[in-house]
Design a protein around this motif. Structure first.
Motif, PDB file in Angstrom:
ATOM      1  N   UNK A 168       0.834  -1.205   0.000  1.00  0.00           N
ATOM      2  CA  UNK A 168       0.000   0.000   0.000  1.00  0.00           C
ATOM      3  C   UNK A 168       0.864   1.247   0.000  1.00  0.00           C
ATOM      4  N   UNK A 169       1.877   1.249   0.847  1.00  0.00           N
ATOM      5  CA  UNK A 169       2.771   2.399   0.958  1.00  0.00           C
ATOM      6  C   UNK A 169       3.494   2.658  -0.359  1.00  0.00           C
ATOM      7  N   UNK A 170       3.863   1.587  -1.068  1.00  0.00           N
ATOM      8  CA  UNK A 170       4.556   1.746  -2.352  1.00  0.00           C
ATOM      9  C   UNK A 170       3.669   2.453  -3.369  1.00  0.00           C
ATOM     10  N   UNK A 171       2.383   2.122  -3.382  1.00  0.00           N
ATOM     11  CA  UNK A 171       1.446   2.798  -4.287  1.00  0.00           C
ATOM     12  C   UNK A 171       1.320   4.277  -3.931  1.00  0.00           C
ATOM     13  N   UNK A 172       1.283   4.571  -2.643  1.00  0.00           N
ATOM     14  CA  UNK A 172       1.161   5.957  -2.205  1.00  0.00           C
ATOM     15  C   UNK A 172       2.407   6.755  -2.577  1.00  0.00           C
ATOM     16  N   UNK A 173       3.576   6.164  -2.355  1.00  0.00           N
ATOM     17  CA  UNK A 173       4.829   6.842  -2.700  1.00  0.00           C
ATOM     18  C   UNK A 173       4.886   7.142  -4.191  1.00  0.00           C
ATOM     19  N   UNK A 174       4.276   6.263  -4.989  1.00  0.00           N
ATOM     20  CA  UNK A 174       4.239   6.473  -6.439  1.00  0.00           C
ATOM     21  C   UNK A 174       3.181   7.500  -6.845  1.00  0.00           C
ATOM     22  N   UNK A 175       2.453   8.028  -5.855  1.00  0.00           N
ATOM     23  CA  UNK A 175       1.466   9.073  -6.141  1.00  0.00           C
ATOM     24  C   UNK A 175       0.148   8.566  -6.664  1.00  0.00           C
ATOM     25  N   UNK A 176      -0.211   7.320  -6.327  1.00  0.00           N
ATOM     26  CA  UNK A 176      -1.458   6.741  -6.830  1.00  0.00           C
ATOM     27  C   UNK A 176      -2.548   6.762  -5.765  1.00  0.00           C
ATOM     28  N   UNK A 180      -7.950   3.725  -7.162  1.00  0.00           N
ATOM     29  CA  UNK A 180      -7.685   3.468  -8.577  1.00  0.00           C
ATOM     30  C   UNK A 180      -6.861   2.197  -8.762  1.00  0.00           C
ATOM     31  N   UNK A 181      -6.103   1.839  -7.709  1.00  0.00           N
ATOM     32  CA  UNK A 181      -5.270   0.643  -7.784  1.00  0.00           C
ATOM     33  C   UNK A 181      -6.013  -0.586  -7.271  1.00  0.00           C
ATOM     34  N   UNK A 182      -7.267  -0.385  -6.849  1.00  0.00           N
ATOM     35  CA  UNK A 182      -8.057  -1.508  -6.348  1.00  0.00           C
ATOM     36  C   UNK A 182      -7.609  -2.002  -4.996  1.00  0.00           C
ATOM     37  N   UNK A 183      -6.987  -1.115  -4.198  1.00  0.00           N
ATOM     38  CA  UNK A 183      -6.499  -1.486  -2.873  1.00  0.00           C
ATOM     39  C   UNK A 183      -7.430  -0.927  -1.808  1.00  0.00           C
ATOM     40  N   UNK A 184      -7.866  -1.795  -0.906  1.00  0.00           N
ATOM     41  CA  UNK A 184      -8.771  -1.370   0.159  1.00  0.00           C
ATOM     42  C   UNK A 184      -8.312  -1.964   1.483  1.00  0.00           C
ATOM     43  N   UNK A 185      -7.357  -1.326   2.165  1.00  0.00           N
ATOM     44  CA  UNK A 185      -6.851  -1.847   3.434  1.00  0.00           C
ATOM     45  C   UNK A 185      -7.983  -2.029   4.447  1.00  0.00           C
TER      46      UNK A 185
END
Length: 354
Positions: A168-176, A180-185
């Motif tokens: 999840x953190x990697x997607x956030x660091x990439x600015x996503x 949109x990435x289909x991630x729901x913690x």
């Protein structure tokens, strides 16, 4: 359950004006940044012709509509995560909402200050979403620190959660945006994992001209729903008696008000629907997820209706009205007896048996 929507935007984009119009609450809308400090919360009844007609049919003493809760927080500015403006601490107030309405100003008015000098929808969306991402990174980082302690303590599932959160953190660091990435913690409330609805605050002229976002903006928001609303029109609508609102909308060649559009989008985005209970004492609208079984729908009323469910008597709202009475509907075989596997439909009138 009720639909809960958090409202975010830059200062002076019309968030509080829109909030006032939607909720009919009086909050400060002065023409300067950071006017809203404490979160404003308003619960709005959902307009539903079906509910009114069922209440009249049953001669109900009480009518209870479904509700939407709006939470309006202080405006965000570029650098909020580093403490600019009022910072981003107010974002915690919307972490428990179901969806986020991102208000973007598209009207130009020299008398109303814009923090960036002039409205620029694409730039404003970038600023807002960057700050939301930074807030989520902060939340995820704090949780990861806690997880490390859980791992050392041998807590079950902690290692697996760390893997998920690092992804999840990697997607956030990439600015996503996580949605949109289909991630729901499922362990922490992250803002960008929520569904987004884009609300473009327009002038009356732009509404009349059927304004649409430019291609670059549409590409930016992707498949997320959007609506153009004039906070000014909504304010005027809110001051009119119910019987005059239709005339006002007709004069503007508008089919329905912005609140109805926004609520409808919220229901569709979150996959929600409405069923009804009706009788002499009360007619009520209940909000449940689409695809709910009869026991799951009953939970909206009381946990006993799920745990002790025996059967449900079901009829479509139009069928009930056309039959003229419950007795007539039963004689015609329109009232069905359904079991635990029945999937409740939007517009069903249900009587639960426990």
């Amino acid at each position: 359950m009720s639909l809960k929507i958090g409202i975010v935007g830059l200062p002076n984009v019309g968030k509080s004006t829109l909030f006032n119009a939607l909720t009919q609450k009086k909050v400060d809308i002065s023409n300067y940044p950071f006017c809203t400090i404490e979160p404003n919360v308003g619960v709005v009844p959902v307009s539903d012709e079906r509910l009114e007609r069922l209440a009249a049919f049953s001669r109900s003493k009480k009518t209870v509509p479904a509700a939407v809760e709006f939470v309006d927080i202080a405006g965000l500015v570029k650098g909020a995560a580093e403490g600019e403006g009022l910072g981003n601490k107010f974002l915690t107030h919307i972490q428990e909402t179901d969806a986020i309405a991102e208000v973007v100003r598209i009207f130009d008015d020299p008398d109303i200050t814009h923090v960036a000098g002039a409205p620029d929808p694409l730039s404003d969306i970038d600023v807002l979403e960057y700050e939301l991402i930074l807030k989520d990174m902060e939340t995820a980082s704090k949780r990861l620190a806690t997880i490390e302690k859980d791992i050392k303590a041998g807590k079950k599932g902690a290692s697996e959660e760390r893997v998920r959160l690092r992804d999840t953190e990697a997607h956030l660091v990439a600015g996503r945006l996580l949605s949109r990435a289909g991630i729901a913690p499922d362990t922490i409330p992250l803002l960008t994992a929520k569904p987004f609805i884009y609300v473009f605050n327009a002038s009356e002229e732009q509404i009349a001209a059927r304004w649409r976002p430019e291609t670059a903006v549409l590409e930016k928001i992707g498949s997320a729903p959007w609506v153009a609303i004039s906070a000014k029109i909504e304010s005027e609508l809110g001051q009119l008696p119910a019987d005059e609102r239709a005339e006002f909308l007709n004069a503007l060649a508008i089919e329905k008000g912005g609140l109805d559009h926004l609520v409808g989008m919220g229901y569709r985005t979150l996959g929600l629907m409405t069923f009804f209970t009706t009788g002499e004492d009360e007619t009520r609208a209940w909000t449940v997820p689409r695809g709910s079984s009869a026991p799951r729908a009953g939970r909206a009323i009381h946990s006993d209706f799920e745990g002790k469910f025996i059967r449900a008597e079901v009829i479509g709202w139009e069928q009930l009205l056309e039959a003229g009475s419950w007795a007539a509907a039963r004689e015609k075989g329109l009232v069905r007896t359904e079991g635990k596997e029945y999937v409740v439909r939007d517009g069903d009138v249900v009587e639960f048996k426990i």
